[in-house]
Design a protein around this motif. Sequence first.
Motif, short mmCIF file in Angstrom:
data_model
loop_
_atom_site.label_atom_id
_atom_site.label_comp_id
_atom_site.label_asym_id
_atom_site.label_seq_id
_atom_site.Cartn_x
_atom_site.Cartn_y
_atom_site.Cartn_z
N ALA A 188 -8.68 1.67 -3.77
CA ALA A 188 -7.23 1.68 -3.97
C ALA A 188 -6.90 1.83 -5.45
N ALA A 242 0.82 -1.22 0.00
CA ALA A 242 0.00 0.00 0.00
C ALA A 242 0.85 1.26 0.00
N TRP A 264 -2.16 -6.21 -4.41
CA TRP A 264 -3.49 -6.36 -3.84
C TRP A 264 -4.34 -7.27 -4.73
N ARG A 312 -7.46 5.51 -6.53
CA ARG A 312 -6.37 6.36 -6.07
C ARG A 312 -5.13 6.19 -6.93
N TYR A 313 -4.85 4.94 -7.28
CA TYR A 313 -3.67 4.67 -8.11
C TYR A 313 -3.82 5.30 -9.49
N THR A 373 -1.08 -1.68 -5.75
CA THR A 373 -2.33 -2.38 -6.06
C THR A 373 -2.08 -3.64 -6.87
#
Length: 424
Positions: A297, A192, A201, A300-301, A198
């Motif tokens: 996430a 993170a 993730w 945001r990336y 990600t």
Amino acid sequence: MPKKRNHGDGGLFYVPSQGLWRGVVDVGYYPNGQRKQRTVSSKSQRTARTKLEALKKEIAEFGAPLDNTMTVEAWADKWLRTVCEPHMKPAALQGYESAVRRWIVPTLRKKKVSALKPSDARAVVQAVTDAGRALSSAQKVYAVLSSMLEAAQLDGLIARNVAKDIKAPGTGENNRGALSTEDALKVLEVAARRLDGTRWWYALLAGVRQGERIGATLDSIDLENHEFTVQWSLTEARFKHGCDGKCRFKRAGSCPDRKLRIAAGAAHKPLEGRLCLVRPKSGHVRTFPLIPALEEATKRYLDSDKRPNPHGLVWRNDDGSPITAGQDSGEWRSILLEAGVITEEQAKLPKDRAPGTPEVPTTHWARHTTATVLMELGVDAKVIGEIVGHVDTKTTRRYQHVSSAAARSALEALGAHFSAALTA
């Protein structure tokens, strides 16, 4: 008037000028109508008759005489070019070529395919194990040899596949483990803090394979419907000559008209050099729902990533070039090291590690972690298989869309399991 010989009957006669007894069998006709024949000969009438009867038996059993001239080396080359290359994905083809080049041909090179014995198949397997390779490697080489001989049998080169006459080697202990929940949480937290964390993730929270992650394109993400589609996998294909033998270069990569060795008709997208996108391992595109934490996430990336992107990839290098499998594995080890899951010695390249260094969790462990945790949470095996894209030979659908309530519920449960890291 002598009775006309029927197809496959054969005849035996003496040739004074050569001092030989010759047996002849009709095996069909050429396209121009000319009779096609196979002959045997010997100075002894008895030997010639024995050979003739053996030839007739082959024709009666297989519909045509076996090829007693083809060597293993010649057949392996022909098989790879005409049977494997037109239908296999680049990575699988390279695996077959490696097994042939490193083990099968060196062991059986000049032996006639039609004369192979079970002991020859055992010799190939023994060569692998004698070299200190794992039983799983021996199993893979055995499978390639068996497939090669199966094709030879279908082509009438051999009477039977002798690889099937021996016991297949065991695969040994399965070393594909899974991360513990504690270690997986640490990995998620470290990832993170990275720009493209990600990528990991998706490995841990959706079981996406390495090639599928580094080959993911921006159109795979559907934030409106809260879904992610696995439609491509990054792979490295080899080159082949595209000049019909006109260039003077031995290496296909130096040919001015070089082409990627991709199966005819296979969907693919060339990127840079030998890197290209092909369909996922299962051959099917699949879609799975994005759980809220993973979707946030991802947003945001995407909002923060301003790097060049000539290929439209989700994750890429700073210059926009594709991330290779080697790079991906190297970054994975650095994350494991930062998370305290492995030691500095384990973080080195395999060739640089000291003897006896403990096994290092591979990127595939992340995928196994997904499946393992879902299983522990009581998710149905079929739903797990649909989410992570397990190959099911009985599935006839060309498109797997996993957006059912069961799949979403399963992934939400997985997210809740790792909530400590996802909400950090």
